[in-house]
Design a protein around this motif. Structure first.
Motif, short mmCIF file in Angstrom:
data_model
loop_
_atom_site.label_atom_id
_atom_site.label_comp_id
_atom_site.label_asym_id
_atom_site.label_seq_id
_atom_site.Cartn_x
_atom_site.Cartn_y
_atom_site.Cartn_z
N GLU A 106 -6.15 3.10 -5.75
CA GLU A 106 -7.12 2.04 -6.03
C GLU A 106 -8.41 2.28 -5.23
N LYS A 147 -14.59 -1.79 -8.59
CA LYS A 147 -14.25 -1.84 -10.00
C LYS A 147 -12.81 -2.34 -10.16
N THR A 169 -9.61 -2.04 -11.68
CA THR A 169 -8.97 -0.94 -12.38
C THR A 169 -7.55 -1.31 -12.84
N ASP A 170 -7.02 -0.47 -13.70
CA ASP A 170 -5.64 -0.59 -14.16
C ASP A 170 -4.76 0.14 -13.14
N HIS A 171 -4.20 -0.60 -12.18
CA HIS A 171 -3.41 0.01 -11.12
C HIS A 171 -2.20 0.76 -11.68
N GLY A 220 -3.13 3.78 -13.82
CA GLY A 220 -3.67 4.79 -12.93
C GLY A 220 -2.60 5.55 -12.18
N GLN A 230 -8.17 6.67 -8.86
CA GLN A 230 -8.04 6.46 -10.30
C GLN A 230 -8.96 5.31 -10.71
N THR A 231 -9.65 5.47 -11.84
CA THR A 231 -10.65 4.47 -12.22
C THR A 231 -10.49 3.99 -13.67
N SER A 244 -10.14 1.57 -16.55
CA SER A 244 -10.54 0.17 -16.66
C SER A 244 -9.32 -0.73 -16.79
#
Length: 378
Positions: free
Chosen positions: A141, A291, A293-295, A298, A358-359, A361
């Motif tokens: 993250e 941002k 993010t989709d943990h 990711g 990891q980024t 969305s």
């Protein structure tokens, strides 16, 4: 090299079976799998046939197995890896045979409920050609990795202390309220601050100075210890404390403080919104919301990349054992009421922010399918 080539997109995807279809699997992991680009859902294993049918229909999955049929899954050539989201005390039950069958394992934290069972998983992985990653989603993250970089760059100076409060109000009907200590906040929530202490300090706790458990009758959780407060001693006489609870209104924060500055993160652990930092360096203050993010997508994308490119994941079995070592010390301190020295432990690998960030969305989180399963069968 293109991003698609780097992650194996457009070539081979890692086929996953999800094992355990509880809330976290349904609301967080399942929506993120397609999002990864290098992973696909091919099978579901659940203790509830109706839940399995409904989820298979929703996600277009052909293969559904009961827990009792897990052995059939391992020989059916329908998956390359499993995401293991069963109750904590059932991780070894599925991780070990999967590893023995050469199936990769993405295992939810905690790794298991004891160091002994964690080492059994480690032994199975050492004998296997497959990889295991403990699913510490915050290792990927951006806001968490930024905090680690600030500390490593010396912006906070020498660290002195850490404190955290992490709580939620648990529904008394939730299965976590019905399975004692191993389903309670010590195993469910405490791994977050314990893991944060370790990755922010870049060191392992040396002792549990104190541990207290209490019950709030008005929370309606019966004989479950619903609130834990713990103080850990770090190398160099630094201190780290945290409180976790199933009886609090939602709270999710940490403060790490050094001789030059501090970082207050709130939210610090959750995946429903962006991680935020309030930073004080000397008398200069700043705020940043990272941002959202989709943990889950990711962490799976990272693990699939490790599988596709034959790299060892960072949050491995040893990382899971690191936290279990601390949890066992806390259990002993709760029993004795005194200080507990932790056995020596050296972590051979730490987070690499440059390669782990990891980024993806954030994705919409559907409401979980609710059927019978009142006992946590998932």
């Amino acid at each position: 090299m293109s991003l698609a080539s780097a992650f194996g997109f457009g070539t081979k995807k890692v086929r996953y079976a999800v094992v355990g279809a509880g809330d976290i699997t349904q609301s967080a992991m399942l929506p993120g799998i397609r999002h990864t680009g290098n992973s696909e859902l091919t099978a579901i294993v659940t203790g509830d046939a109706e839940k399995g049918r409904l989820l298979a229909e929703k996600y277009g999955v052909e293969h559904v197995y009961s827990y009792e049929e897990f052995g059939k899954l391992l020989t059916a050539n329908v998956c390359d890896a499993i995401y293991l989201g069963t109750p904590n005390w059932r991780h070894a039950e599925f991780a070990i045979p999967a590893l023995e069958a050469g199936i990769h394992v993405l295992c939810e934290k905690p790794l298991e409920i004891s160091v002994e069972q964690g080492r059994a998983i480690q032994d199975a992985e050492r004998r296997s050609s497959a990889k295991l990653m403990t699913a510490y989603r915050l290792h990927f993250e951006p806001g968490t990795l930024d905090a680690i970089e600030k500390i490593r760059n010396g912006e906070l100076g020498e660290l002195v202390a850490f404190t955290s409060c992490f709580g939620q109000k648990l529904d008394p009907d939730n299965h976590r309220a019905k399975h004692g200590l191993e389903a309670g906040p010590l195993f469910d929530m405490a791994p977050y601050p314990i893991n944060a202490i370790r990755y922010l300090f870049g060191a392992e706790p040396v002792a549990v100075e104190s541990a207290v458990a209490t019950r709030q009758p008005s929370a309606g959780l019966g004989d479950l210890d619903d609130t834990f407060a713990v103080v850990l001693r770090m190398p160099g006489d630094k201190l780290a404390s945290f409180t976790v609870s199933y009886a609090m209104n939602d709270v999710d924060s940490l403060i790490v403080a050094g001789m030059k500055g501090s970082i207050h993160m709130s939210p610090a652990y959750g995946f429903q919104s962006a991680i935020e930092q309030n930073v004080t360096i000397g008398d200069k203050k700043s705020h940043e919301a990272f941002k959202h993010t989709d943990h889950f997508g990711g962490e799976m994308r990272y693990f699939s990349d490790c599988i596709l490119n034959d790299r060892d994941p960072e949050p491995d079995v040893e990382e899971g054992l690191s936290d279990l070592r601390v949890i066992e010390g806390i259990k002993q301190a709760l029993k004795t009421g005194g200080r507990v020295e932790l056995p020596p432990f050296t972590r051979t690998r730490r987070i690499d922010p440059a390669s782990q960030r990891q980024t993806l969305s954030a994705v919409d989180r559907p409401a979980p399918v609710k059927v019978k399963s009142p006992t946590g069968a998932s």
